[in-house]
Write a protein that holds these residues in place. Structure first.
Motif, PDB file in Angstrom:
ATOM      1  N   TYR A   1     -30.734  31.352  -7.369  1.00 21.74           N
ATOM      2  CA  TYR A   1     -31.782  32.401  -7.121  1.00 21.74           C
ATOM      3  C   TYR A   1     -32.136  33.208  -8.375  1.00 21.74           C
ATOM      4  CZ  TYR A   1     -34.049  36.546  -4.707  1.00 21.74           C
ATOM      5  OH  TYR A   1     -35.202  37.196  -4.497  1.00 21.74           O
ATOM      6  N   ASN A   2     -33.456  33.253  -8.881  1.00 15.88           N
ATOM      7  CA  ASN A   2     -33.677  34.076  -9.970  1.00 15.88           C
ATOM      8  C   ASN A   2     -34.664  35.310  -9.439  1.00 15.88           C
ATOM      9  OD1 ASN A   2     -34.855  35.380 -11.908  1.00 15.88           O
ATOM     10  ND2 ASN A   2     -35.520  33.799 -13.148  1.00 15.88           N
ATOM     11  N   PRO A   3     -33.789  36.348  -9.134  1.00 15.41           N
ATOM     12  CA  PRO A   3     -34.878  37.356  -8.351  1.00 15.41           C
ATOM     13  C   PRO A   3     -35.775  37.948  -9.130  1.00 15.41           C
ATOM     14  CG  PRO A   3     -32.552  38.422  -8.927  1.00 15.41           C
ATOM     15  CD  PRO A   3     -32.552  36.914  -9.297  1.00 15.41           C
ATOM     16  N   PHE A   4     -35.487  37.874 -10.564  1.00 16.52           N
ATOM     17  CA  PHE A   4     -36.574  38.794 -11.715  1.00 16.52           C
ATOM     18  C   PHE A   4     -38.188  38.040 -11.281  1.00 16.52           C
ATOM     19  CE2 PHE A   4     -32.508  38.935 -12.920  1.00 16.52           C
ATOM     20  CZ  PHE A   4     -32.054  40.196 -12.801  1.00 16.52           C
ATOM     21  N   ILE A   5     -38.022  36.610 -11.312  1.00 17.44           N
ATOM     22  CA  ILE A   5     -39.371  35.920 -11.140  1.00 17.44           C
ATOM     23  C   ILE A   5     -39.316  35.555  -9.563  1.00 17.44           C
ATOM     24  CG2 ILE A   5     -39.779  35.755 -13.614  1.00 17.44           C
ATOM     25  CD1 ILE A   5     -39.144  33.027 -13.569  1.00 17.44           C
ATOM     26  N   GLU A   6     -38.795  35.689  -8.833  1.00 21.38           N
ATOM     27  CA  GLU A   6     -38.602  35.103  -7.565  1.00 21.38           C
ATOM     28  C   GLU A   6     -38.785  33.586  -7.566  1.00 21.38           C
ATOM     29  OE1 GLU A   6     -38.027  35.925  -4.361  1.00 21.38           O
ATOM     30  OE2 GLU A   6     -37.656  37.969  -5.133  1.00 21.38           O
TER      31      GLU A   6
ATOM     32  N   GLY B   1     -32.506  17.126   0.588  1.00 21.34           N
ATOM     33  CA  GLY B   1     -33.543  17.444  -0.571  1.00 21.34           C
ATOM     34  C   GLY B   1     -33.432  18.806  -1.028  1.00 21.34           C
ATOM     35  N   ALA B   2     -34.203  19.075  -2.090  1.00 21.91           N
ATOM     36  CA  ALA B   2     -34.306  20.139  -3.036  1.00 21.91           C
ATOM     37  C   ALA B   2     -35.376  20.823  -2.662  1.00 21.91           C
ATOM     38  CB  ALA B   2     -33.910  19.919  -4.399  1.00 21.91           C
ATOM     39  N   PHE B   3     -35.421  22.330  -2.827  1.00 21.09           N
ATOM     40  CA  PHE B   3     -36.510  23.087  -2.387  1.00 21.09           C
ATOM     41  C   PHE B   3     -36.582  24.049  -3.613  1.00 21.09           C
ATOM     42  CE2 PHE B   3     -35.045  20.771   1.050  1.00 21.09           C
ATOM     43  CZ  PHE B   3     -36.425  20.573   1.619  1.00 21.09           C
ATOM     44  N   LEU B   4     -38.143  24.466  -3.946  1.00 19.22           N
ATOM     45  CA  LEU B   4     -38.046  25.727  -4.688  1.00 19.22           C
ATOM     46  C   LEU B   4     -38.848  26.698  -3.729  1.00 19.22           C
ATOM     47  CD1 LEU B   4     -38.640  27.763  -7.006  1.00 19.22           C
ATOM     48  CD2 LEU B   4     -40.177  26.408  -8.025  1.00 19.22           C
ATOM     49  N   ASN B   5     -38.562  27.976  -3.319  1.00 22.61           N
ATOM     50  CA  ASN B   5     -39.209  28.801  -2.661  1.00 22.61           C
ATOM     51  C   ASN B   5     -39.520  28.180  -1.045  1.00 22.61           C
ATOM     52  OD1 ASN B   5     -38.729  30.565  -4.641  1.00 22.61           O
ATOM     53  ND2 ASN B   5     -40.801  30.742  -5.323  1.00 22.61           N
ATOM     54  N   GLY B   6     -38.839  27.207  -0.775  1.00 22.81           N
ATOM     55  CA  GLY B   6     -39.038  26.498   0.553  1.00 22.81           C
ATOM     56  C   GLY B   6     -40.050  25.483   0.359  1.00 22.81           C
ATOM     57  N   GLY B   7     -40.571  25.081  -0.611  1.00 20.21           N
ATOM     58  CA  GLY B   7     -41.237  24.047  -0.916  1.00 20.21           C
ATOM     59  C   GLY B   7     -40.354  22.750  -1.675  1.00 20.21           C
ATOM     60  N   PRO B   8     -40.831  21.287  -1.162  1.00 21.61           N
ATOM     61  CA  PRO B   8     -39.750  20.450  -1.778  1.00 21.61           C
ATOM     62  C   PRO B   8     -40.107  20.230  -3.244  1.00 21.61           C
ATOM     63  CG  PRO B   8     -41.598  19.519  -0.232  1.00 21.61           C
ATOM     64  CD  PRO B   8     -41.520  20.959  -0.243  1.00 21.61           C
ATOM     65  N   ILE B   9     -39.197  19.885  -4.054  1.00 21.65           N
ATOM     66  CA  ILE B   9     -39.365  19.518  -5.297  1.00 21.65           C
ATOM     67  C   ILE B   9     -38.537  18.331  -5.785  1.00 21.65           C
ATOM     68  CG2 ILE B   9     -39.631  21.961  -6.198  1.00 21.65           C
ATOM     69  CD1 ILE B   9     -36.486  21.827  -6.998  1.00 21.65           C
ATOM     70  N   LYS B  10     -39.172  17.639  -6.866  1.00 24.05           N
ATOM     71  CA  LYS B  10     -38.916  16.068  -7.168  1.00 24.05           C
ATOM     72  C   LYS B  10     -38.702  16.019  -8.711  1.00 24.05           C
ATOM     73  CE  LYS B  10     -38.205  13.400  -3.813  1.00 24.05           C
ATOM     74  NZ  LYS B  10     -37.072  13.270  -3.682  1.00 24.05           N
ATOM     75  N   VAL B  11     -37.686  15.214  -9.118  1.00 21.18           N
ATOM     76  CA  VAL B  11     -37.531  15.174 -10.689  1.00 21.18           C
ATOM     77  C   VAL B  11     -38.843  14.344 -11.107  1.00 21.18           C
ATOM     78  CG1 VAL B  11     -35.189  15.141 -10.569  1.00 21.18           C
ATOM     79  CG2 VAL B  11     -36.221  12.993 -10.376  1.00 21.18           C
ATOM     80  N   SER B  12     -39.053  14.603 -12.444  1.00 22.12           N
ATOM     81  CA  SER B  12     -40.091  13.817 -13.222  1.00 22.12           C
ATOM     82  C   SER B  12     -39.705  12.066 -13.153  1.00 22.12           C
ATOM     83  CB  SER B  12     -40.191  14.362 -14.631  1.00 22.12           C
ATOM     84  OG  SER B  12     -40.236  13.386 -15.594  1.00 22.12           O
ATOM     85  N   THR B  13     -40.756  11.429 -13.445  1.00 25.27           N
ATOM     86  CA  THR B  13     -40.659  10.063 -13.427  1.00 25.27           C
ATOM     87  C   THR B  13     -40.778   9.455 -14.757  1.00 25.27           C
ATOM     88  OG1 THR B  13     -42.965   9.791 -13.304  1.00 25.27           O
ATOM     89  CG2 THR B  13     -41.854   9.714 -11.223  1.00 25.27           C
ATOM     90  N   GLU B  14     -40.869  10.532 -15.793  1.00 23.22           N
ATOM     91  CA  GLU B  14     -40.602   9.989 -17.300  1.00 23.22           C
ATOM     92  C   GLU B  14     -39.351   9.256 -17.861  1.00 23.22           C
ATOM     93  OE1 GLU B  14     -43.249  10.350 -19.565  1.00 23.22           O
ATOM     94  OE2 GLU B  14     -41.835   8.830 -20.448  1.00 23.22           O
TER      95      GLU B  14
ATOM     96  N   PHE C   1     -34.138  28.275  -5.915  1.00 25.65           N
ATOM     97  CA  PHE C   1     -33.876  26.866  -5.685  1.00 25.65           C
ATOM     98  C   PHE C   1     -32.777  26.542  -4.658  1.00 25.65           C
ATOM     99  CE2 PHE C   1     -35.684  27.639  -9.938  1.00 25.65           C
ATOM    100  CZ  PHE C   1     -36.509  26.169 -10.077  1.00 25.65           C
ATOM    101  N   THR C   2     -32.933  25.778  -3.732  1.00 28.99           N
ATOM    102  CA  THR C   2     -31.836  25.577  -2.720  1.00 28.99           C
ATOM    103  C   THR C   2     -31.738  23.946  -2.558  1.00 28.99           C
ATOM    104  OG1 THR C   2     -33.726  25.758  -0.947  1.00 28.99           O
ATOM    105  CG2 THR C   2     -32.308  27.630  -1.522  1.00 28.99           C
ATOM    106  N   ALA C   3     -30.680  23.525  -1.950  1.00 24.52           N
ATOM    107  CA  ALA C   3     -30.111  22.257  -1.629  1.00 24.52           C
ATOM    108  C   ALA C   3     -29.149  22.355  -0.464  1.00 24.52           C
ATOM    109  CB  ALA C   3     -30.002  21.470  -2.880  1.00 24.52           C
TER     110      ALA C   3
END
Ligand code: LIP
Length: 271
Positions: A121-126, A136-149, A129-131
Motif C-alpha cells: 500500500y502506497n498511501p501517498f499516491i493511493e 488474482g491480483a488487484f490494484l485499488n480493487g481492479g484486477p491486474i495482469k502482467v505484460s505479454t512482452e 496492491f492486493t493478492a
C-alpha cells in the motif's frame, strides 16, 4: 480452522490506519536514524507502523508470529509452519525521508510456509496492491495482469541500488547496469523493492531483480506478481527462496530465464 476472509478484513483495516498515519508525515521531518550504514535508514514512523500492525493482529490472533523489518515484535527471523506476518512498515524509507511519494507498507501472511495474503500500500499516491492465493491480483480493487512482452529488447527492467555500500555488492549492481542497458528497452528504479515488484504485476514493467533485499521487502510482492500471472525465481534461474535475499520477478518464465543468463550474480548472507 483459519478464517482468511476475516483475517484479510482485519489486516486491511490496520494497513489503511497505518497509511493515514504516515501520509501526513513525509514532508514534515527528514529525521532518520541509521541501521547497518549511513544509507540504511529507520524513522520513528517505521517503528510506529510496525507496532500498530503487530498489536492489532496479536490482540485477536494470539498464536500468530511476526517477522518485521524493525524487530518491534522482538522475534528473530525464523519462518516456521505457524501463521507468520512478514512486515515492512515503510518500504522505501529513503524516499519517505526525502518526501518522494514512492514508499509503501508491505505485509504478507505466510501459513505453512505458503504465502496466503500479500498487500502493498502506497498511501501517498493511493495505490493499493492486493493478492490472496488463488484469487488474482488487484490494484485499488481492479484486477491486474502482467505484460505479454517476451523480448528482452522490449522489456522495462526495475533495478535497485540497495541499502548497503558493500563494494562487492555495488560492483555487481553497476556491472549489471552497464551490461543490461544496451540489451533492454529501459532501466528504472523506484527506490522501493515492493513497488518495483508491483510494477511487474501491473504490466508497467517486465522484470525486477535485486540482490541484498530481505524477506520483508519481497514476501508480499512475490504473491502479487504470481497472482497477476508472473513468476518469481532466484536471479540465477533456480527456484525462489524467500530467505535467500535474492529475487527476480518477471512477466513470464521465458523472460526471467533470459535475463538470469545475463546477470552478474551476488550472494549475500541469507536472512
Ligand atoms: C529498501 C528498499 C530498497 C531496496 C533495499 C531495501 P527499506 O527497503 O526500499 O528499494 O533497494 O534493498 O529493501 O529499507 O526502505 O525498507
Amino acid at each position: 480452522m483459519m478464517n482468511l476472509d476475516e483475517i484479510y478484513i482485519d489486516i486491511m483495516r490496520l494497513i489503511k490506519e497505518a497509511g493515514s498515519m504516515i501520509r501526513e508525515r513525509t514532508y514534515k521531518s527528514r529525521e532518520a536514524n541509521l541501521k547497518s550504514c549511513d544509507i540504511d535508514l529507520v524513522t520513528e514512523w517505521d517503528q510506529k507502523v510496525e507496532k500498530l500492525i503487530i498489536d492489532g493482529i496479536s490482540s485477536k490472533y494470539f498464536d500468530h508470529k511476526f517477522i518485521g523489518e524493525e524487530g518491534v515484535g522482538g522475534t528473530k527471523i525464523q519462518l516456521t509452519e505457524t501463521p507468520t506476518w512478514i512486515i515492512d512498515p515503510i518500504d522505501g524509507t529513503m524516499n519517505f525521508v526525502h518526501g518522494m511519494p514512492h514508499s509503501c507498507i508491505s505485509v504478507a501472511l505466510v501459513v505453512n510456509k505458503i504465502t496466503e495474503i500479500g498487500i502493498v500500500y502506497n498511501p501517498f499516491i493511493e495505490q493499493l496492491f492486493t493478492a490472496r492465493r488463488g484469487k488474482g491480483a488487484f490494484l485499488n480493487g481492479g484486477p491486474i495482469k502482467v505484460s505479454t512482452e517476451k523480448e528482452l529488447a522490449k522489456a522495462l527492467v526495475m533495478i535497485e541500488f540497495g541499502t548497503s555500500r558493500d563494494p562487492a555488492k555495488m560492483d555487481a549492481v553497476l556491472k549489471n547496469v552497464t551490461h543490461l542497458t544496451p540489451l533492454v528497452h529501459g532501466i528504472r528504479c523506484l527506490g522501493s523493492a515492493a513497488l518495483n515488484g508491483c510494477m511487474v504485476a501491473l504490466g508497467a514493467a517486465e522484470i525486477y531483480y535485486e540482490f541484498g533485499i530481505h524477506c520483508w521487502d519481497i514476501a508480499a510482492l512475490d504473491l502479487i506478481v504470481r497472482e497477476a500471472g508472473g513468476v518469481t525465481i532466484d536471479p540465477a534461474g533456480g527456484p525462489f527462496d524467500l530467505m535467500s535475499r535474492r529475487v527476480l520477478c518477471a512477466s513470464s518464465m521465458e523472460l526471467a530465464q533470459k535475463i538470469a543468463k545475463e546477470l552478474t550474480q551476488f550472494y549475500p548472507e541469507c536472512d
